[in-house]
Design a protein around this motif. Structure first.
Motif, PDB file in Angstrom:
ATOM      1  N   THR A 236      61.843  31.367  39.394  1.00 20.88           N
ATOM      2  CA  THR A 236      62.620  32.117  40.268  1.00 20.88           C
ATOM      3  C   THR A 236      63.228  33.105  39.534  1.00 20.88           C
ATOM      4  O   THR A 236      63.889  32.742  38.333  1.00 20.88           O
ATOM      5  CB  THR A 236      63.661  31.328  40.999  1.00 20.88           C
ATOM      6  N   GLU A 237      62.767  34.348  39.641  1.00 20.38           N
ATOM      7  CA  GLU A 237      63.616  35.452  38.965  1.00 20.38           C
ATOM      8  C   GLU A 237      64.305  36.520  39.814  1.00 20.38           C
ATOM      9  O   GLU A 237      63.580  36.820  40.759  1.00 20.38           O
ATOM     10  CB  GLU A 237      62.573  36.349  38.116  1.00 20.38           C
ATOM     11  N   PHE A 238      65.328  37.078  39.419  1.00 22.67           N
ATOM     12  CA  PHE A 238      65.888  38.092  40.318  1.00 22.67           C
ATOM     13  C   PHE A 238      66.614  38.993  39.578  1.00 22.67           C
ATOM     14  O   PHE A 238      67.408  38.581  38.500  1.00 22.67           O
ATOM     15  CB  PHE A 238      66.380  37.584  41.644  1.00 22.67           C
ATOM     16  N   ILE A 239      67.597  40.131  40.266  1.00 22.60           N
ATOM     17  CA  ILE A 239      68.404  40.731  39.495  1.00 22.60           C
ATOM     18  C   ILE A 239      69.747  40.919  40.608  1.00 22.60           C
ATOM     19  O   ILE A 239      69.484  41.048  41.580  1.00 22.60           O
ATOM     20  CB  ILE A 239      67.977  42.430  39.425  1.00 22.60           C
ATOM     21  N   VAL A 240      70.902  40.710  39.997  1.00 22.34           N
ATOM     22  CA  VAL A 240      72.038  40.683  40.879  1.00 22.34           C
ATOM     23  C   VAL A 240      72.643  42.029  40.681  1.00 22.34           C
ATOM     24  O   VAL A 240      73.183  42.519  39.272  1.00 22.34           O
ATOM     25  CB  VAL A 240      72.886  39.599  40.639  1.00 22.34           C
ATOM     26  N   LEU A 241      72.779  43.028  41.333  1.00 19.83           N
ATOM     27  CA  LEU A 241      73.723  44.164  41.283  1.00 19.83           C
ATOM     28  C   LEU A 241      75.205  43.934  41.466  1.00 19.83           C
ATOM     29  O   LEU A 241      75.580  43.944  42.612  1.00 19.83           O
ATOM     30  CB  LEU A 241      73.007  45.369  42.124  1.00 19.83           C
ATOM     31  N   GLY A 242      75.807  43.638  40.550  1.00 21.49           N
ATOM     32  CA  GLY A 242      77.141  43.185  40.720  1.00 21.49           C
ATOM     33  C   GLY A 242      77.990  43.176  39.520  1.00 21.49           C
ATOM     34  O   GLY A 242      77.915  43.662  38.606  1.00 21.49           O
ATOM     35  N   ASP A 243      79.350  42.217  39.439  1.00 26.03           N
ATOM     36  CA  ASP A 243      80.227  42.037  38.567  1.00 26.03           C
ATOM     37  C   ASP A 243      79.631  41.311  37.343  1.00 26.03           C
ATOM     38  O   ASP A 243      79.662  40.038  37.639  1.00 26.03           O
ATOM     39  CB  ASP A 243      81.357  41.671  39.009  1.00 26.03           C
ATOM     40  N   ASP A 259      65.830  24.156  35.006  1.00 30.21           N
ATOM     41  CA  ASP A 259      65.816  24.404  33.645  1.00 30.21           C
ATOM     42  C   ASP A 259      65.373  25.696  33.121  1.00 30.21           C
ATOM     43  O   ASP A 259      64.993  26.492  33.953  1.00 30.21           O
ATOM     44  CB  ASP A 259      65.019  23.341  32.861  1.00 30.21           C
ATOM     45  N   SER A 260      65.122  25.802  31.761  1.00 31.47           N
ATOM     46  CA  SER A 260      64.692  27.184  31.709  1.00 31.47           C
ATOM     47  C   SER A 260      65.249  28.461  31.939  1.00 31.47           C
ATOM     48  O   SER A 260      64.908  29.367  32.238  1.00 31.47           O
ATOM     49  CB  SER A 260      63.144  27.342  31.725  1.00 31.47           C
ATOM     50  N   MET A 261      66.676  28.063  31.936  1.00 28.84           N
ATOM     51  CA  MET A 261      67.658  29.228  32.492  1.00 28.84           C
ATOM     52  C   MET A 261      67.826  30.282  31.637  1.00 28.84           C
ATOM     53  O   MET A 261      68.267  30.146  30.436  1.00 28.84           O
ATOM     54  CB  MET A 261      68.719  28.532  32.946  1.00 28.84           C
ATOM     55  N   ILE A 262      67.924  31.716  31.985  1.00 26.70           N
ATOM     56  CA  ILE A 262      68.301  32.698  31.478  1.00 26.70           C
ATOM     57  C   ILE A 262      69.234  33.664  32.264  1.00 26.70           C
ATOM     58  O   ILE A 262      68.754  33.910  33.264  1.00 26.70           O
ATOM     59  CB  ILE A 262      67.293  33.612  30.674  1.00 26.70           C
ATOM     60  N   VAL A 263      70.513  33.741  32.092  1.00 21.86           N
ATOM     61  CA  VAL A 263      71.411  34.446  32.697  1.00 21.86           C
ATOM     62  C   VAL A 263      71.879  35.577  31.800  1.00 21.86           C
ATOM     63  O   VAL A 263      72.829  35.096  30.963  1.00 21.86           O
ATOM     64  CB  VAL A 263      72.301  33.847  33.575  1.00 21.86           C
ATOM     65  N   VAL A 264      71.778  36.791  32.056  1.00 28.63           N
ATOM     66  CA  VAL A 264      71.875  38.040  31.082  1.00 28.63           C
ATOM     67  C   VAL A 264      72.780  39.201  32.002  1.00 28.63           C
ATOM     68  O   VAL A 264      72.158  39.513  32.906  1.00 28.63           O
ATOM     69  CB  VAL A 264      70.966  38.385  30.294  1.00 28.63           C
ATOM     70  N   GLY A 265      74.120  39.410  31.433  1.00 29.00           N
ATOM     71  CA  GLY A 265      74.434  40.583  32.247  1.00 29.00           C
ATOM     72  C   GLY A 265      74.602  41.828  31.224  1.00 29.00           C
ATOM     73  O   GLY A 265      74.650  41.684  30.000  1.00 29.00           O
ATOM     74  N   TYR A 266      74.169  43.022  31.857  1.00 28.41           N
ATOM     75  CA  TYR A 266      73.882  44.001  31.160  1.00 28.41           C
ATOM     76  C   TYR A 266      74.544  45.288  31.951  1.00 28.41           C
ATOM     77  O   TYR A 266      73.955  45.336  32.897  1.00 28.41           O
ATOM     78  CB  TYR A 266      72.603  44.357  30.799  1.00 28.41           C
ATOM     79  N   GLU A 267      75.597  45.951  31.505  1.00 31.43           N
ATOM     80  CA  GLU A 267      76.270  47.062  32.349  1.00 31.43           C
ATOM     81  C   GLU A 267      76.737  46.417  33.822  1.00 31.43           C
ATOM     82  O   GLU A 267      77.297  45.376  33.922  1.00 31.43           O
ATOM     83  CB  GLU A 267      75.166  48.189  32.567  1.00 31.43           C
ATOM     84  N   ASP A 268      76.109  46.902  34.856  1.00 29.50           N
ATOM     85  CA  ASP A 268      76.263  46.314  36.321  1.00 29.50           C
ATOM     86  C   ASP A 268      75.215  45.364  36.867  1.00 29.50           C
ATOM     87  O   ASP A 268      75.124  45.512  38.057  1.00 29.50           O
ATOM     88  CB  ASP A 268      76.730  47.557  37.218  1.00 29.50           C
ATOM     89  N   VAL A 269      74.293  44.841  35.948  1.00 28.33           N
ATOM     90  CA  VAL A 269      73.204  44.080  36.387  1.00 28.33           C
ATOM     91  C   VAL A 269      73.156  42.953  35.742  1.00 28.33           C
ATOM     92  O   VAL A 269      73.459  42.864  34.402  1.00 28.33           O
ATOM     93  CB  VAL A 269      71.790  45.170  35.902  1.00 28.33           C
ATOM     94  N   ILE A 270      73.007  41.782  36.551  1.00 31.08           N
ATOM     95  CA  ILE A 270      72.793  40.608  36.111  1.00 31.08           C
ATOM     96  C   ILE A 270      71.333  39.917  36.278  1.00 31.08           C
ATOM     97  O   ILE A 270      70.852  39.944  37.167  1.00 31.08           O
ATOM     98  CB  ILE A 270      73.802  39.380  36.462  1.00 31.08           C
ATOM     99  N   LYS A 271      70.740  39.714  35.093  1.00 29.00           N
ATOM    100  CA  LYS A 271      69.273  39.470  35.118  1.00 29.00           C
ATOM    101  C   LYS A 271      69.093  37.660  35.063  1.00 29.00           C
ATOM    102  O   LYS A 271      69.968  37.254  34.253  1.00 29.00           O
ATOM    103  CB  LYS A 271      68.484  40.035  33.896  1.00 29.00           C
ATOM    104  N   VAL A 272      68.210  37.189  36.055  1.00 28.88           N
ATOM    105  CA  VAL A 272      68.498  35.774  36.374  1.00 28.88           C
ATOM    106  C   VAL A 272      66.977  35.419  36.075  1.00 28.88           C
ATOM    107  O   VAL A 272      65.984  35.705  36.987  1.00 28.88           O
ATOM    108  CB  VAL A 272      69.182  35.293  37.675  1.00 28.88           C
ATOM    109  N   HIS A 273      66.723  34.245  35.159  1.00 28.94           N
ATOM    110  CA  HIS A 273      65.553  33.599  35.215  1.00 28.94           C
ATOM    111  C   HIS A 273      65.754  31.951  35.417  1.00 28.94           C
ATOM    112  O   HIS A 273      66.468  31.562  34.688  1.00 28.94           O
ATOM    113  CB  HIS A 273      64.654  33.843  34.158  1.00 28.94           C
ATOM    114  N   ILE A 274      65.300  31.254  35.967  1.00 36.66           N
ATOM    115  CA  ILE A 274      65.442  29.664  36.235  1.00 36.66           C
ATOM    116  C   ILE A 274      64.050  29.060  36.726  1.00 36.66           C
ATOM    117  O   ILE A 274      63.514  29.499  37.736  1.00 36.66           O
ATOM    118  CB  ILE A 274      66.749  29.224  36.765  1.00 36.66           C
TER     119      ILE A 274
END
Length: 542
Positions: A236-243, A259-274
């Protein structure tokens, strides 16, 4: 932490951390693609190239910075994908040259190595364009050699600041960037690399190569799995446009869901992979943070079963050609229908690839090695693969000739004019000449809102591209396609060929072809099942 000198171990940590950061943010880099089409792949190509470089040094323990840089450059050279990847490989090649035969280097020596990276990149490009990754590496190199810093940590801090300033100015250098309201994607990729290198020094990071998602599962490893070995079945992958300040809290909130979770914040974007068994639960928690975008859910158990079938089929075709012949062809294509057309026309080896999936230099070299022929022609069929193909030809001891085809129609037409009885030079001249007579178009959809050349484009619009440039914008597939073809046809046109993709319906395509026959009674109309992804139609007018 102060570094008057750095050695191979320090450099290893710098580049591995940079590779991990680029992989985390590759989708962000992809999103900066100027054209709003669904195949922006600069971040993917740069990350794949850099990961190939890092894999070369992963188990290489050396205190010599020159030795580490040399192996890194070799890995990048063979793993280079797309134009951005090839340029990145040349940057690393230049840096390696600057660090050659050195155990450790001081700030001025490392600065000179960065400048060598810039020189190598510019040499690799026939017509360098400012406002691109070239500008960023030049800025990095020039600012480094002008610096008075003796601390390499401080030197890299300055390099990153100057490079960021240069990146922010790229829209002023290239009007197409300004129009699309983005900075250069390749330049952003390089800035992420430079920041990752600086971060490793600043924080004293002992970096480890991170495997991301199911990209880390190769074909042979996948074959050793069975469905019940996959604990969490949905990638499951998606982007959150938020805080982004809530990134860490959100990471802890969904940690127990997979598992295999990656959650990365950059500027106003949060990239999520799980990897999870309940994508809905993850998304319901994420929506509390902000607007969700680019949601992608893949059933990994289903993909694994398909992969095993594909692996068996591929093995049947992979055997090296034993027959020595005068000529052979390698083509790059995506879509089973298009691949089969090339094979039917006599192409010896078809590399799966194209938009979003550029083959590496290594992939092309391996294809060349499987063919036993005196002369091998490569048809890249994509402008973003030509540099990798040229690099592969230089690495081969066979006579490999790259015909610079930028579209599938150009590649197919080249095959039809090839004369097995003629000499190499005559065939090359004929194929290069025939490229000029092929008009290529494609129809896809917009992935984001933008404005180009004064035209307002909304996400979901149908886009008609002529020779890679947006020509038609609309809401109805066949209306846009008809207008696009009309712009390509002239009084000398004799043949219109349509290759329809996975998302086009055969019956509707047939009706469209009949309409074209009535509209152009003196032109032959052909249509074939291409099965290509992302593009409804690939169109040829000759």
């Amino acid at each position: 932490m102060k570094y008057v000198k750095i050695n191979g171990e320090h450099f290893y940590n710098m580049v591995v951390n940079a590779s991990n950061k680029l992989e985390e943010q590759k989708e962000f880099v992809n999103s900066l693609n100027v054209f709003p089409v669904p195949d922006g792949d600069t971040g993917t190509n740069m990350s794949a190239t850099f990961k190939a470089a890092v894999s070369e040094i992963e188990n290489f323990k050396s205190q010599s910075i020159g030795d580490v840089a040399k192996k890194l450059a070799k890995g990048a050279l063979m793993g280079a994908r797309g134009n951005s990847g090839v340029i990145l490989s040349q940057i690393l090649r230049g840096i390696s040259k600057g660090l050659e035969n050195k155990e450790e280097v001081d700030a001025s020596e490392f600065a000179e190595a960065l400048l060598e990276g810039s020189k190598a990149a510019y040499k690799a490009v026939m017509r360098p364009i400012e406002g691109t990754i070239l500008t960023i590496i030049r800025t990095a190199g020039e600012s480094a050699v002008k610096s008075n810093q003796s601390d390499i940590n401080k030197l890299m801090e300055e390099v990153c600041l100057h490079s960021k300033d240069a990146l922010n100015k790229t829209p002023e250098m290239l009007p197409v960037l300004k129009s699309a309201k983005v900075v250069d994607s390749g330049g952003m990729g390089l800035l992420i690399i430079l920041n990752g290198m600086y971060e490793a020094l600043k924080d004293g990071i002992e970096a480890k190569v991170i495997q991301f998602g199911n990209e880390a599962v190769n074909k042979s490893a996948a074959n050793n799995l069975v469905d019940h070995d996959i604990k969490f079945g949905y990638c499951t992958e998606f982007i959150v446009l938020g805080d982004v300040s809530r990134t860490e809290a959100f990471k802890k909130d969904i940690e127990a869901l997979g598992d295999s979770m990656i959650v990365v914040g950059y500027e106003d974007v949060i990239k999520v992979h799980i990897h999870t068994n309940d994508p809905g639960a993850v998304l319901s928690k994420a929506v509390a943070l902000g607007e969700l975008s680019k949601i992608k859910i893949d059933n990994m158990r289903e993909e694994h079963r398909s992969l095993m079938v594909e692996e068996k089929e591929y093995a049947k075709e992979e055997a090296t050609s034993v027959e020595n012949k005068k000529y052979a062809f390698i083509a790059v294509a995506m879509g089973e229908g298009i691949k089969n057309i090339f094979k039917d026309l006599g192409v010896d080896y078809v590399i799966e690839g194209g938009q979003t999936m550029n083959p590496s230099t290594q992939d092309i070299v391996e294809a060349v090695n499987k063919i036993n022929a005196e002369n091998i022609f490569i048809l890249p069929n994509n402008k973003n693969i030509i540099m990798s193909a040229n690099q592969a030809s230089e690495l081969s001891d066979k006579n490999v000739v790259v015909i610079p085809t930028t579209t599938i129609p150009q590649g197919i037409t080249c095959i039809t004019v090839f004369n097995i009885e003629d000499e190499v030079d005559n065939n090359v001249e004929a194929m290069k000449e025939t490229i000029k007579n092929v008009k290529s178009g494609s129809v896809t959809y917009a992935v984001r809102d933008t404005e180009m050349d004064g035209v307002i484009i909304k996400e979901g619009n149908i886009l008609g591209l002529a020779e890679g440039k947006i020509k038609e914008v609309g809401n109805e597939l066949y209306a846009v396609s008809e207008n696009l073809i009309e712009s390509l046809v002239n009084e000398d046109s004799e043949l219109i060929t349509i290759f329809y993709g996975k998302d086009a319906k055969e019956e509707e395509v047939g009706d469209f072809a009949k309409k074209l026959e009535e509209k152009y009674p003196d032109v032959d109309i052909q249509y074939y099942k291409g099965e290509q992804p992302l593009y409804y139609f690939i169109i040829s007018v000759e």
